[in-house]
Design a protein around this motif. Structure first.
Motif, PDB file in Angstrom:
ATOM      1  N   LEU A  92       1.771 -31.302  10.892  1.00  0.00           N
ATOM      2  CA  LEU A  92       2.767 -30.705  11.745  1.00  0.00           C
ATOM      3  C   LEU A  92       2.351 -30.084  13.220  1.00  0.00           C
ATOM      4  O   LEU A  92       1.257 -29.389  13.001  1.00  0.00           O
ATOM      5  N   VAL A  93       2.886 -30.553  14.106  1.00  0.00           N
ATOM      6  CA  VAL A  93       2.395 -30.181  15.373  1.00  0.00           C
ATOM      7  C   VAL A  93       3.678 -29.217  15.851  1.00  0.00           C
ATOM      8  O   VAL A  93       4.792 -29.628  16.198  1.00  0.00           O
ATOM      9  N   ALA A  94       3.425 -27.949  16.143  1.00  0.00           N
ATOM     10  CA  ALA A  94       4.668 -26.946  16.178  1.00  0.00           C
ATOM     11  C   ALA A  94       4.518 -26.118  17.547  1.00  0.00           C
ATOM     12  O   ALA A  94       3.402 -25.865  17.677  1.00  0.00           O
ATOM     13  N   VAL A  95       5.727 -25.792  18.020  1.00  0.00           N
ATOM     14  CA  VAL A  95       5.649 -25.022  19.274  1.00  0.00           C
ATOM     15  C   VAL A  95       5.965 -23.482  18.847  1.00  0.00           C
ATOM     16  O   VAL A  95       6.887 -23.280  18.210  1.00  0.00           O
ATOM     17  N   ALA A 146       4.514 -13.340  12.980  1.00  0.00           N
ATOM     18  CA  ALA A 146       4.631 -13.685  11.525  1.00  0.00           C
ATOM     19  C   ALA A 146       4.882 -14.921  11.242  1.00  0.00           C
ATOM     20  O   ALA A 146       4.658 -15.602  10.400  1.00  0.00           O
ATOM     21  N   THR A 147       5.751 -15.568  11.900  1.00  0.00           N
ATOM     22  CA  THR A 147       6.104 -17.202  11.753  1.00  0.00           C
ATOM     23  C   THR A 147       5.028 -17.993  12.029  1.00  0.00           C
ATOM     24  O   THR A 147       4.529 -18.842  11.104  1.00  0.00           O
ATOM     25  N   GLU A 148       3.819 -17.633  13.096  1.00  0.00           N
ATOM     26  CA  GLU A 148       2.861 -18.324  13.089  1.00  0.00           C
ATOM     27  C   GLU A 148       2.056 -18.159  11.871  1.00  0.00           C
ATOM     28  O   GLU A 148       1.294 -19.197  11.476  1.00  0.00           O
ATOM     29  N   GLN A 149       1.614 -16.964  11.312  1.00  0.00           N
ATOM     30  CA  GLN A 149       1.093 -16.927  10.278  1.00  0.00           C
ATOM     31  C   GLN A 149       1.509 -17.585   9.105  1.00  0.00           C
ATOM     32  O   GLN A 149       0.851 -18.218   8.123  1.00  0.00           O
ATOM     33  N   HIS A 150       2.851 -17.619   8.969  1.00  0.00           N
ATOM     34  CA  HIS A 150       3.503 -18.296   7.779  1.00  0.00           C
ATOM     35  C   HIS A 150       3.193 -19.627   7.847  1.00  0.00           C
ATOM     36  O   HIS A 150       2.865 -20.440   6.668  1.00  0.00           O
ATOM     37  N   VAL A 151       3.500 -20.266   8.978  1.00  0.00           N
ATOM     38  CA  VAL A 151       2.806 -21.780   9.127  1.00  0.00           C
ATOM     39  C   VAL A 151       1.483 -22.150   8.710  1.00  0.00           C
ATOM     40  O   VAL A 151       1.197 -23.116   8.287  1.00  0.00           O
ATOM     41  N   MET A 152       0.529 -21.131   9.383  1.00  0.00           N
ATOM     42  CA  MET A 152      -0.799 -21.321   9.013  1.00  0.00           C
ATOM     43  C   MET A 152      -1.171 -20.937   7.460  1.00  0.00           C
ATOM     44  O   MET A 152      -2.003 -21.847   7.260  1.00  0.00           O
ATOM     45  N   ALA A 153      -0.326 -20.225   6.937  1.00  0.00           N
ATOM     46  CA  ALA A 153      -0.687 -20.068   5.348  1.00  0.00           C
ATOM     47  C   ALA A 153      -0.269 -21.367   4.547  1.00  0.00           C
ATOM     48  O   ALA A 153      -0.779 -21.813   3.488  1.00  0.00           O
ATOM     49  N   LEU A 154       0.860 -22.279   5.004  1.00  0.00           N
ATOM     50  CA  LEU A 154       1.275 -23.376   4.457  1.00  0.00           C
ATOM     51  C   LEU A 154       0.181 -24.443   4.739  1.00  0.00           C
ATOM     52  O   LEU A 154      -0.126 -25.360   3.868  1.00  0.00           O
ATOM     53  N   HIS A 155      -0.275 -24.474   6.168  1.00  0.00           N
ATOM     54  CA  HIS A 155      -1.462 -25.203   6.218  1.00  0.00           C
ATOM     55  C   HIS A 155      -2.653 -24.989   4.969  1.00  0.00           C
ATOM     56  O   HIS A 155      -3.207 -25.868   4.540  1.00  0.00           O
ATOM     57  N   ALA A 156      -2.971 -23.575   5.074  1.00  0.00           N
ATOM     58  CA  ALA A 156      -4.242 -23.249   4.230  1.00  0.00           C
ATOM     59  C   ALA A 156      -3.844 -23.677   2.977  1.00  0.00           C
ATOM     60  O   ALA A 156      -4.914 -24.227   1.919  1.00  0.00           O
ATOM     61  N   GLU A 157      -2.681 -23.726   2.433  1.00  0.00           N
ATOM     62  CA  GLU A 157      -2.318 -24.327   0.964  1.00  0.00           C
ATOM     63  C   GLU A 157      -2.157 -25.626   0.705  1.00  0.00           C
ATOM     64  O   GLU A 157      -2.219 -26.037  -0.242  1.00  0.00           O
ATOM     65  N   GLY A 158      -2.496 -26.558   1.894  1.00  0.00           N
ATOM     66  CA  GLY A 158      -2.623 -27.865   1.720  1.00  0.00           C
ATOM     67  C   GLY A 158      -0.934 -28.375   1.829  1.00  0.00           C
ATOM     68  O   GLY A 158      -0.899 -29.747   1.559  1.00  0.00           O
ATOM     69  N   ALA A 159       0.040 -27.772   2.331  1.00  0.00           N
ATOM     70  CA  ALA A 159       1.245 -28.421   2.492  1.00  0.00           C
ATOM     71  C   ALA A 159       1.252 -29.541   3.599  1.00  0.00           C
ATOM     72  O   ALA A 159       2.156 -30.446   3.351  1.00  0.00           O
ATOM     73  N   PHE A 160       0.586 -29.317   4.542  1.00  0.00           N
ATOM     74  CA  PHE A 160       0.404 -30.294   5.794  1.00  0.00           C
ATOM     75  C   PHE A 160      -0.861 -29.810   6.554  1.00  0.00           C
ATOM     76  O   PHE A 160      -1.346 -28.681   6.420  1.00  0.00           O
ATOM     77  N   ARG A 161      -1.153 -30.448   7.466  1.00  0.00           N
ATOM     78  CA  ARG A 161      -2.182 -30.005   8.506  1.00  0.00           C
ATOM     79  C   ARG A 161      -1.474 -29.554   9.724  1.00  0.00           C
ATOM     80  O   ARG A 161      -0.531 -30.320  10.343  1.00  0.00           O
ATOM     81  N   ALA A 162      -1.578 -28.299  10.079  1.00  0.00           N
ATOM     82  CA  ALA A 162      -0.613 -27.803  11.076  1.00  0.00           C
ATOM     83  C   ALA A 162      -1.536 -27.304  12.239  1.00  0.00           C
ATOM     84  O   ALA A 162      -2.668 -26.808  12.114  1.00  0.00           O
ATOM     85  N   SER A 163      -0.848 -27.532  13.378  1.00  0.00           N
ATOM     86  CA  SER A 163      -1.363 -26.695  14.647  1.00  0.00           C
ATOM     87  C   SER A 163      -0.362 -26.146  15.437  1.00  0.00           C
ATOM     88  O   SER A 163       0.925 -26.764  15.376  1.00  0.00           O
TER      89      SER A 163
END
Length: 375
Positions: A92-95, A146-163
């Motif tokens: 996931l590449v997000a803005v 808070a939204t950025e942290q939520h996305v990075m938490a999903l990344h840390a959980e292995g939901a996807f690789r996020a940037s």
């Protein structure tokens, strides 16, 4: 061999066609998900899913049974988009956006007002005073972070690789807030001057749409290097408001004489500012180049000139809600300028001659004579 798949959430704005074309050039089968309100001709060749990415239910309906190798999310409510993509993509590449820096403050440290110039990505993590009203820029910044942290938490959980990529003011064709039009229309209407608050010395980070898209595509090219990281986005060259006016006016075939006035008295001139004027918003953009090998496709001066020429051929709809804060009230501009000049005429006449500071070191010839006499 089956083509890799990519989903672009958004796509019909300034950066979308560049991102879609870049994904297609990389061999991805591209699908766009957007509301269907704006259909750019450049996007006709791709699959379209029409859904509002601001709400979870339509996202789930549109994505039912679908998965993608990479998703580039440029629009919608990112927290909900990320949740809807859990288990549906590898990367996931997000803005995100630079408003995350509003209210920057490091508790217990002496610091000037506003953000440091060339703010680094980690500065969005510093403390902010409590409580914060949700109507303030700082309250909005908390929500963005808070939204950025939520996305990075999903990344840390292995939901996807996020940037994540923090967009500044984006310019280019199809921009819903065409700020360059403030300059272009004045040139087209034969104006010879423009009010620039505070001498036009404020700097706000800007980025051409084509360059912003290249930042996102750099993460697509190097997903492992991008994973778990946040990047500031911007053109390599940045301009003061006055320089920006000069470049835009020249590209439009004209010349506007800047009339400097204090921001509080500038009236219509305040419409040139995308954000509050009282501090620069200039961020460090080197991380994407260092970690992802990002190379800027189009220099800022060229991109601005191309944007101006596009507006000359495609004037924006000034009646569209929220598009412009500039009223183009030339009579009011002239009244404000003349009133300011009358009010300050006496003060300017009473100013003493400018004092030029002497160079702190003696001229070599003078020093040489002195040394000779001393010997």
């Amino acid at each position: 061999m089956e083509a890799r798949t990519a989903l672009l959430v958004g796509g019909s704005g300034p950066t979308g066609p560049h991102v879609a074309a870049g994904l297609a050039d990389r061999g991805y089968a591209v699908t766009l998900l957007h509301r269907g309100t704006h259909e750019a001709p450049e996007l006709d060749g791709y699959e379209h899913l029409h859904a509002d990415p601001h709400f979870r239910e339509p996202l789930d309906e549109a994505l039912a049974g679908r998965s993608f190798d990479v998703v580039v999310a440029t629009y919608g409510r990112l927290r909900l988009v990320a949740d809807a993509l859990v288990g549906r993509c590898e990367d996931l590449v997000a803005v995100s956006g630079l408003p995350v820096y509003a209210g920057y403050h490091e508790p217990g440290r002496l610091q000037p007002h506003g953000m440091p110039v060339l703010a680094r990505e980690e500065m969005a993590d510093v403390g902010r005073a409590e409580p914060v009203e949700e109507t303030t820029g700082e309250g909005f910044a908390r929500k963005v972070r808070a939204t950025e942290q939520h996305v990075m938490a999903l990344h840390a959980e292995g939901a996807f690789r996020a940037s994540l990529f923090r967009y500044p003011t984006i310019y280019g064709p199809r921009q819903v807030y065409p700020r360059e039009w403030s300059v272009v229309r004045r040139v087209r209407d034969g104006r010879d001057r423009i009010i620039v608050p505070d001498a036009g010395l404020t700097i706000t980070t800007r980025c051409a749409a084509v360059n912003a898209a290249a930042h996102l595509l750099a993460a697509v090219d190097r997903p492992e290097a991008a994973a778990g990281e946040i990047f500031n986005v911007g053109d390599r060259d940045q301009f003061t408001v006055r320089q920006w006016v000069e470049v835009c006016a020249a590209a439009a075939g004209g010349l506007l004489q800047p009339v400097s006035m204090p921001f509080e008295l500038a009236g219509p001139g305040r419409g040139l500012f995308p954000i509050s004027h009282d501090a620069h918003l200039l961020v460090n953009i080197h991380k994407a180049a260092d970690r992802l090998g990002y190379v800027e496709p189009v220099p800022a001066v060229q991109a601005l000139a191309e944007t101006v020429r596009w507006y000359l051929d495609n004037p924006p709809d000034e009646g569209a809600a929220g598009n412009l804060v500039d009223p183009f009230d030339y009579a009011e501009e002239d009244r404000v300028v003349e009133a300011y000049r009358r009010a300050t005429a006496g003060l300017l006449a009473e100013q003493p001659p400018t004092v030029v500071a002497a160079h702190p070191y003696a001229h070599p010839k003078v020093a040489g004579r002195s040394d000779h006499r001393d010997r």
